[in-house]
Design a protein around this motif. Structure first.
Motif, mmCIF file in Angstrom:
data_model
loop_
_atom_site.group_PDB
_atom_site.id
_atom_site.type_symbol
_atom_site.label_atom_id
_atom_site.label_comp_id
_atom_site.label_asym_id
_atom_site.label_seq_id
_atom_site.Cartn_x
_atom_site.Cartn_y
_atom_site.Cartn_z
ATOM 1 N N SER A 4 0.844 -1.195 0.000
ATOM 2 C CA SER A 4 0.000 0.000 0.000
ATOM 3 C C SER A 4 0.881 1.247 0.000
ATOM 4 C CB SER A 4 -0.937 -0.012 1.199
ATOM 5 O OG SER A 4 -0.205 -0.090 2.401
ATOM 6 N N THR A 5 0.504 2.190 -0.850
ATOM 7 C CA THR A 5 1.349 3.355 -1.100
ATOM 8 C C THR A 5 0.500 4.612 -1.180
ATOM 9 O OG1 THR A 5 2.800 1.926 -2.419
ATOM 10 C CG2 THR A 5 3.068 4.289 -2.695
ATOM 11 N N ILE A 6 1.031 5.704 -0.630
ATOM 12 C CA ILE A 6 0.390 7.005 -0.835
ATOM 13 C C ILE A 6 1.428 7.999 -1.339
ATOM 14 C CG2 ILE A 6 -1.374 6.610 0.926
ATOM 15 C CD1 ILE A 6 0.056 8.779 2.581
ATOM 16 N N VAL A 22 3.271 4.768 -9.542
ATOM 17 C CA VAL A 22 2.822 3.825 -8.515
ATOM 18 C C VAL A 22 1.767 2.886 -9.092
ATOM 19 C CG1 VAL A 22 1.581 3.606 -6.313
ATOM 20 C CG2 VAL A 22 3.399 5.326 -6.562
ATOM 21 N N LYS A 23 0.780 3.436 -9.775
ATOM 22 C CA LYS A 23 -0.312 2.624 -10.333
ATOM 23 C C LYS A 23 0.192 1.591 -11.336
ATOM 24 C CE LYS A 23 -4.005 6.051 -10.062
ATOM 25 N NZ LYS A 23 -4.897 6.918 -10.866
ATOM 26 N N ASN A 24 1.274 1.909 -12.022
ATOM 27 C CA ASN A 24 1.787 1.024 -13.053
ATOM 28 C C ASN A 24 2.886 0.086 -12.560
ATOM 29 O OD1 ASN A 24 0.327 1.647 -15.620
ATOM 30 N ND2 ASN A 24 0.912 3.696 -14.968
ATOM 31 N N HIS A 25 3.166 0.118 -11.284
ATOM 32 C CA HIS A 25 4.139 -0.819 -10.706
ATOM 33 C C HIS A 25 3.369 -2.044 -10.218
ATOM 34 C CE1 HIS A 25 7.241 -2.555 -8.198
ATOM 35 N NE2 HIS A 25 8.103 -1.737 -8.779
ATOM 36 N N THR A 26 3.815 -3.221 -10.597
ATOM 37 C CA THR A 26 3.071 -4.453 -10.302
ATOM 38 C C THR A 26 2.987 -4.783 -8.819
ATOM 39 O OG1 THR A 26 5.058 -5.794 -10.634
ATOM 40 C CG2 THR A 26 3.604 -5.465 -12.545
ATOM 41 N N LYS A 27 3.901 -4.240 -8.006
ATOM 42 C CA LYS A 27 3.905 -4.590 -6.591
ATOM 43 C C LYS A 27 3.358 -3.493 -5.683
ATOM 44 C CE LYS A 27 7.652 -7.907 -6.960
ATOM 45 N NZ LYS A 27 8.991 -8.276 -6.515
ATOM 46 N N LEU A 28 2.863 -2.403 -6.288
ATOM 47 C CA LEU A 28 2.341 -1.294 -5.492
ATOM 48 C C LEU A 28 0.847 -1.117 -5.717
ATOM 49 C CD1 LEU A 28 5.097 1.425 -6.035
ATOM 50 C CD2 LEU A 28 4.935 -0.276 -4.209
ATOM 51 N N GLU A 29 0.175 -0.687 -4.649
ATOM 52 C CA GLU A 29 -1.239 -0.330 -4.722
ATOM 53 C C GLU A 29 -1.386 1.101 -4.216
ATOM 54 O OE1 GLU A 29 -5.567 -1.669 -2.915
ATOM 55 O OE2 GLU A 29 -3.748 -2.515 -2.054
ATOM 56 N N LEU A 30 -1.882 1.977 -5.071
ATOM 57 C CA LEU A 30 -2.072 3.377 -4.689
ATOM 58 C C LEU A 30 -3.307 3.499 -3.818
ATOM 59 C CD1 LEU A 30 -1.026 6.294 -4.973
ATOM 60 C CD2 LEU A 30 -2.621 6.531 -6.897
ATOM 61 N N ILE A 31 -3.109 3.891 -2.572
ATOM 62 C CA ILE A 31 -4.207 4.083 -1.622
ATOM 63 C C ILE A 31 -4.778 5.486 -1.757
ATOM 64 C CG2 ILE A 31 -4.811 4.162 0.840
ATOM 65 C CD1 ILE A 31 -4.189 1.329 -0.293
#
Length: 141
Positions: A4-6, A22-31
């Motif tokens: 989870s990332t902000i 962030v949205k396009n990185h496979t291991k990140l989720e934009l919170i």
């Protein structure tokens, strides 16, 4: 597993660019993506965020003042247009520092480094918890 990332940045263009990465990185989720640093800090606590992209100079407060006033239990990747902020940022214990505009390759290097750090910390916590539980059980036998 996604982390989870902000993004906290008062520049709408930079916030959008970082959010896109962030949205396009496979291991990140934009919170969330926040112009207001205080809303971003609230989100860190509300969602127990793993990674924070934090701008150094913002209208309401700079990142150093913010870090002086609160404790963030997340990995911090600080970013700025000005490289002279890198040294003080590392003295504050941030995990990485990126110069704006962030090249995709450097962004990915920073994220990969942070993910490895998070995984290592979680493994150490897991082993420590297992050890403490084993010790506790042995005291009852």
């Amino acid at each position: 597993m996604k982390y989870s990332t902000i993004v906290i940045d008062d520049s709408s263009i930079q916030r959008l660019a970082t959010s896109f990465l962030v949205k396009n990185h496979t291991k990140l989720e934009l919170i969330g993506s926040y112009a207001n640093p205080y809303e971003g800090i609230k989100a860190i606590y509300d969602y127990k965020v793993d990674i924070v992209f934090l701008d150094v100079l913002m209208d309401q407060v700079d990142a150093f003042e913010l870090l002086d006033s609160i404790e963030i239990n997340a990995a911090i990747i600080m970013n700025s247009t000005w490289s002279h902020f890198a040294q003080p940022a590392f003295e504050y214990g941030i995990n990485d520092f990126l110069i704006k505009p962030m090249p995709k390759k450097r962004f990915e290097q920073a994220v990969d480094k942070i993910i490895k750090q998070i995984q290592l910390e979680r493994e150490i916590q897991k082993q420590s918890s297992t050890f403490l539980f084993s010790e506790l059980l042995s005291n009852f036998n």
